[in-house]
Write an enzyme that holds these catalytic residues in place. Structure first.
Site, PDB file in Angstrom:
ATOM      1  CE  LYS A 141      -3.783  -9.146   7.450  1.00 16.55           C
ATOM      2  NZ  LYS A 141      -4.113  -9.061   6.008  1.00 16.55           N
ATOM      3  CE1 TYR A 183      -9.592  -5.160  -0.796  1.00 21.15           C
ATOM      4  CE2 TYR A 183      -8.293  -4.026   0.870  1.00 21.15           C
ATOM      5  CZ  TYR A 183      -9.092  -5.086   0.487  1.00 21.15           C
ATOM      6  OH  TYR A 183      -9.385  -6.060   1.388  1.00 21.15           O
ATOM      7  NE  ARG A 230     -10.791  -6.843   3.808  1.00 19.78           N
ATOM      8  CZ  ARG A 230     -10.899  -6.085   4.882  1.00 19.78           C
ATOM      9  NH1 ARG A 230     -12.071  -5.967   5.483  1.00 19.78           N
ATOM     10  NH2 ARG A 230      -9.856  -5.436   5.370  1.00 19.78           N
ATOM     11  CG  HIS A 248      -6.847  -1.829   5.429  1.00 20.23           C
ATOM     12  ND1 HIS A 248      -7.165  -1.506   4.129  1.00 20.23           N
ATOM     13  CD2 HIS A 248      -6.871  -3.190   5.481  1.00 20.23           C
ATOM     14  CE1 HIS A 248      -7.366  -2.613   3.431  1.00 20.23           C
ATOM     15  NE2 HIS A 248      -7.198  -3.637   4.239  1.00 20.23           N
ATOM     16  NE  ARG A 306      -8.690  -8.184   7.298  1.00 23.56           N
ATOM     17  CZ  ARG A 306      -8.643  -7.095   8.055  1.00 23.56           C
ATOM     18  NH1 ARG A 306      -9.490  -6.979   9.083  1.00 23.56           N
ATOM     19  NH2 ARG A 306      -7.773  -6.136   7.810  1.00 23.56           N
TER      20      ARG A 306
END
Length: 388
Positions: free
Chosen positions: A249, A363, A330, A353, A208
């Site tokens: 994240k 995505y 990404r 993720h 990211r």
């Protein structure tokens, strides 16, 4: 004969000066020992009694009685002031902008205790005519979290916002991914620019942009650990981000990624170029050990990266620089891996993720829609013979 009001039912009297009936209830004492007295008024006895019953009912339900005039605006402002403590400044700015632009002007004057699910549904339906689905989700979240916080502090009985679904809004800016030919063109155009290493690393590892901006050389291992018991290849440790506290994240976003040869070469060249940048800046240089930095060694902000990225790929064949952003490198990483047949579970691990569901949702357009493994295997097993 009028029945005398029971102890605890409160009082009711006519206020000559205000020309209104006043209902009064004593609700015990506050922590300092002062008596808590609440009043409600009405043009008629019935109206005043009704308001008094609401006060008493709320008290029996364990709700704070003070905020009878507590509005949606009060709840939102309290959440922005106290509910986002410790969050990243970018998060605070985004929530403040959404709340002050879309929530408060439309619902702010409504008393929180009178806010209904129908009010929220109508508000969202109106906003859906002009806002994208993503923005609708954002303003719904801001209102929901504000009311939830107010409910936890006994300002309202229930959170009606949780009962309301977010409608589909207008189409926002669609995310997209580079094709292999476009990716090659971008990499070629970025050569000998200050963004070359950044673009190569983002496109070939899927990191990211908020993970690359605070990346330090301490977390880059260009030689790996060849002498270890189990040889470790060259890699980067994606353990930090620009978020509050420096955390990634999610927990699964904290990962270690092996470096492709092209990344190693780009980072070695970048290390040399950084020495020249340090020399050119002289006394203005601030040593932060950052891999990607400004002219004086400071951390880059998103606008710097976006502007430099578009400048670097301006001459890429088949790519309109103004239509692309760094985060879509990404997306391109996911797309290229999917086209190569890499399993979704592995792609999910590589991009950090929390689950494959997140990868599919975010995505979806980049994931290969047709799973061909079974068909290819069966074709090899049961080959069709020549037709008679």
């Amino acid at each position: 004969m009028t029945k005398r009001r029971s102890r605890g039912d409160g009082g009711l009297h006519w206020d000559e000066k205000r020309q209104r009936w006043i209902a009064t209830a004593s609700l015990g004492y506050d922590p300092s020992g002062k008596r808590i007295v609440k009043r409600a008024s009405g043009k008629t006895k019935t109206e005043a009694k009704t308001k008094l019953r609401e006060v008493l009912r709320d008290y029996e339900d364990g709700l704070a009685i003070a905020p009878t005039g507590y509005t949606v605006e009060n709840a939102v402002n309290d959440w922005l002031t106290y509910g986002l403590a410790g969050r990243d400044q970018g998060t605070l700015d985004a929530c403040t902008s959404l709340s002050r632009t879309h929530v408060i002007p439309s619902l702010g004057a409504r008393k929180l205790r009178n806010l209904s699910a129908e009010d929220v549904d109508k508000w969202l339906a109106t906003k859906a005519k002009v806002l994208s689905t993503r923005t609708l989700e954002g303003i719904h979240s801001c209102l929901n979290r504000s009311v939830k916080r107010a409910m936890a502090r006994d300002k309202v009985k229930r959170n009606v916002v949780e009962l309301c679904s977010v409608p589909t809004g207008q189409l926002g800016r669609p995310s997209k991914a580079l094709t292999f030919a476009q990716a090659e063109a971008v990499l070629k155009a970025a050569e000998k620019t200050s963004m070359h290493a950044y673009i190569v690393l983002s496109l070939l590892t899927g990191a990211r942009t908020e993970e690359l901006r605070p990346l330090t050389w301490d977390h880059v291992f260009l030689k790996g650990q060849p002498d270890a018991t189990l040889s470790v290849p060259p890699h980067i440790a994606v353990w930090r981000s620009v978020r509050a506290g420096g955390d990634t994240k999610t927990r699964k976003s904290r990962r270690t990624l092996a470096l492709p040869a092209r990344c190693i070469e780009a980072l070695l060249d970048h290390w040399v170029d950084q020495g020249w940048d340090r020399y050119a800046a002289g006394d203005k240089w601030e040593e932060n050990n950052l891999v990607f930095h400004s002219d004086v060694g400071k951390e880059l902000d998103p606008s710097h990266v976006r502007r430099a990225f578009r400048t670097a790929i301006a001459k890429a064949e088949g790519v309109s620089a103004a239509e692309w952003t760094p985060r879509e490198l990404r997306h391109s990483f996911v797309s290229l891996l999917s086209d190569r047949g890499v399993p979704l579970e592995e792609i999910s691990r590589l991009v950090g993720h929390s689950s494959t569901a997140v990868t599919e949702e975010v995505y979806r357009k980049q994931i290969r829609p047709v799973i061909q493994t079974g068909a290819v295997a069966m074709d090899e097993l049961f080959k069709l013979g020549p037709k008679p």
